[in-house]
Design a protein around this motif. Structure first.
Motif, mmCIF file in Angstrom:
data_model
loop_
_atom_site.group_PDB
_atom_site.id
_atom_site.type_symbol
_atom_site.label_atom_id
_atom_site.label_comp_id
_atom_site.label_asym_id
_atom_site.label_seq_id
_atom_site.Cartn_x
_atom_site.Cartn_y
_atom_site.Cartn_z
ATOM 1 N N GLU A 38 0.898 -1.143 0.046
ATOM 2 C CA GLU A 38 0.195 -0.211 -0.006
ATOM 3 C C GLU A 38 0.944 1.237 0.009
ATOM 4 N N VAL A 39 0.327 2.131 -0.973
ATOM 5 C CA VAL A 39 1.396 3.352 -0.947
ATOM 6 C C VAL A 39 0.634 4.651 -0.160
ATOM 7 N N GLN A 40 1.312 5.646 0.391
ATOM 8 C CA GLN A 40 0.704 6.549 0.965
ATOM 9 C C GLN A 40 -0.012 7.463 -0.090
ATOM 10 N N ARG A 41 -1.265 8.108 0.139
ATOM 11 C CA ARG A 41 -2.090 8.601 -0.558
ATOM 12 C C ARG A 41 -1.283 9.701 -1.385
ATOM 13 N N ARG A 42 -0.598 10.663 -0.799
ATOM 14 C CA ARG A 42 0.032 11.747 -1.628
ATOM 15 C C ARG A 42 1.089 11.128 -2.712
ATOM 16 N N VAL A 50 4.300 3.049 -7.784
ATOM 17 C CA VAL A 50 5.747 3.964 -7.479
ATOM 18 C C VAL A 50 6.864 3.144 -6.963
ATOM 19 N N VAL A 51 7.945 3.435 -7.423
ATOM 20 C CA VAL A 51 9.215 2.774 -7.259
ATOM 21 C C VAL A 51 9.955 3.740 -6.088
ATOM 22 N N PRO A 87 -1.019 -0.721 -10.588
ATOM 23 C CA PRO A 87 -1.355 0.695 -10.242
ATOM 24 C C PRO A 87 -1.734 0.915 -8.778
ATOM 25 N N ARG A 88 -1.435 2.240 -8.306
ATOM 26 C CA ARG A 88 -1.792 2.582 -6.966
ATOM 27 C C ARG A 88 -1.119 1.578 -5.835
#
Lengths: 247, 247
Positions: A38-42, A50-51, A87-88
């Motif tokens: 899971e990635v941070q929203r921003r 995101v890498v 994605p995301r």
């Protein structure tokens, strides 16, 4: 004597999704990959993963030098990871340098331009092995090489995998990375050089990173340098064989 | 299994020999995990592993072990309830991945008035009903066509063990003894231990028994088999040793 044989251990960290320790040319780097998580929203990207690359030096905390290496690695790895598949999400690559050649930090303050490039191939290779260990989908594998051009009474010679001493006396330093399909992925140069010298360095690196597909074992006597492309293959082949021992 | 006897190892970006791609007059070619189709007719591996061809089913996939669980429709998984909202439970399938959603009505005999009450931390055995890279996965604990639970639902008591994804896959094989070469559970049962297990494709195994000692032995036996890459004979020996230690 120019370079020790590369060594690697795969999937040895328990809580990371994938990990690798790789030693080559006097450097040892421990790499861990987690993802897709899971990635941070921003930071989230709606269409791709995101890498995130984190480089930690052997001594002290990271600084400008590490941020520079991270940005180079990040843009290189984004080219080979299938980021559209996740994605995301976030794919996190952490690289901890544990051993570096001795005089790397000597006079680091004095010569402000202490070069960033020599460690880059080892970092790229460690990141690749850790990504393969984490079974992250990739488009291709990557091989990198560092070359120094040393001026020698007017004539310039190219040294592959130079030692710390050779780097000090070199006129320019070049790092190239190629995919397993022989495409140029990364090109970084430092110092003074002519276009002709760059062309020569490029050709040498290409020979080094993209060896012509010959029958196995032939290259052992030919080049004094380690063939990292075949090294990656044989390392992963061993790992797969032990993982699938029950087949 | 109709597989090739010799082992074919692939790295991301490798070419696949045309003779390894199965051809079937009627059935369409099915690509499993680790492969990417680039139109019109190129098939490229995306992970390192063993290429497996099944001529009968006309399918092709890459067998590997490692990495993070990526949900796929139809997989049986063990999740831990993270929180509950008005109509859904949010269930964690692996650490730091985004939560899957489990409708509160997707249980056997559940209605608006009688729905199972799961607290945070409760375990559920569920099937993935929707998996899509752009959306969070969805789970169900009921067969939507028959309305039966088919063994799915909350897991009460017992203990949860983490195992590798490859081990989970072997335990879930229809013929886990012949094809997966895991005999620990059968051997433990043959020695008179009474226990029940549930295996999740996301690398989780739940064990329950009247006797706490049995739970620990079963968990240890499977984890040691997984970590030590034990053969069938070694597994039998391990089981005998563990049972002897218990009594």
């Amino acid at each position: 004597m120019a370079s020790h044989d590369p060594e690697a251990r795969l999937s040895h960290l328990q809580s990371a999704d994938g990990s690798a320790t790789f030693s080559h040319a006097g450097y040892t780097v421990v790499g861990a990959v987690n993802g897709p998580i899971e990635v941070q929203r921003r930071d989230e990207l709606p269409e791709e993963a995101v890498v995130d690359v984190i480089v930690r030096p052997a001594a002290g905390v990271g600084g400008t030098r590490e941020r520079h290496l991270e940005s180079l690695l990040q843009s290189t790895l984004r080219q080979i990871i299938l980021i559209n598949n996740f994605p995301r999400t976030l794919i996190q690559v952490t690289l901890q340098v544990t051993v570096s050649p001795e005089n790397e930090y000597v006079n680091a303050k004095l010569s402000q331009a202490a070069t960033n490039l020599p460690i880059l191939p080892t970092l790229i290779q460690t990141a690749l092995l850790a990504l393969l260990s984490a079974a992250i989908p990739l488009t291709a594998t990557v091989t990198a090489a560092v070359l120094a051009i040393v001026a020698d009474d007017g004539a310039s010679t190219i040294i592959v995998d130079p030692t710390a001493r050779e780097i000090q006396v070199s006129r320019s330093l070049h790092v190239f990375a190629f995919t397993s399909r022989d495409e140029l992925l990364l090109n970084e140069s430092e110092g003074e050089f002519t276009m002709q010298e760059w062309d020569n360095a490029f050709a040498t690196a290409q020979r080094q990173c993209c060896p012509a597909p010959t029958s196995d074992d032939v290259d052992m006597e030919g080049g004094s340098q380690a063939d990292l492309k075949n090294f990656t293959r044989s390392t992963l082949e061993t790992k797969t064989a032990s993982d699938l021992y029950w087949k | 299994m109709a597989t090739d006897s010799e082992m074919v190892f692939v790295l991301p970006g490798d070419g696949i020999d045309a003779s390894l791609i199965p051809t079937h007059p009627k059935r369409p070619l099915r690509l499993g995990p680790g492969l990417r189709h680039i139109p019109p007719s190129t098939i490229v591996p995306t992970i390192a592993g063993q290429l497996v061809t099944d001529h009968k089913k006309n399918s092709l996939w890459v067998e590997y072990n490692g990495g993070r669980y990526i949900p796929a429709v139809g997989d049986l998984v063990i999740g831990q309830v993270d929180r509950s909202a008005a109509d859904f439970y949010y269930v964690a399938l692996s650490d730091y991945s985004s939560n899957a959603s489990l409708p509160q009505l997707a249980f056997e005999m559940a209605t608006k008035k009688t729905r199972p009450n799961l607290a945070t931390g409760a375990l559920v055995y569920a099937r993935v009903s929707l998996a899509n890279r752009h959306m969070d996965p969805e789970l169900e604990c009921v067969n939507s066509s028959t309305g039966k639970a088919d063994g799915l639902g909350p897991l009460v008591g017992g203990m949860l063990y983490s195992i590798s994804l490859g081990m989970a896959r072997r335990l879930l094989m229809r013929k886990s003894v012949e094809e997966g070469r895991v005999v620990v559970l059968e051997e433990l049962g043959a020695l008179g231990l009474a226990f029940e297990t549930a295996v999740g494709r996301n690398g989780k195994m739940w064990v329950n028994s009247e006797d706490t000692k049995t739970v620990l032995i079963v968990g240890r036996a499977v984890k040691e088999t997984d970590e030590g890459n034990l053969t069938v004979d070694q597994q039998k020996k391990l089981v005998r040793k563990l049972v002897k230690e218990m009594s």
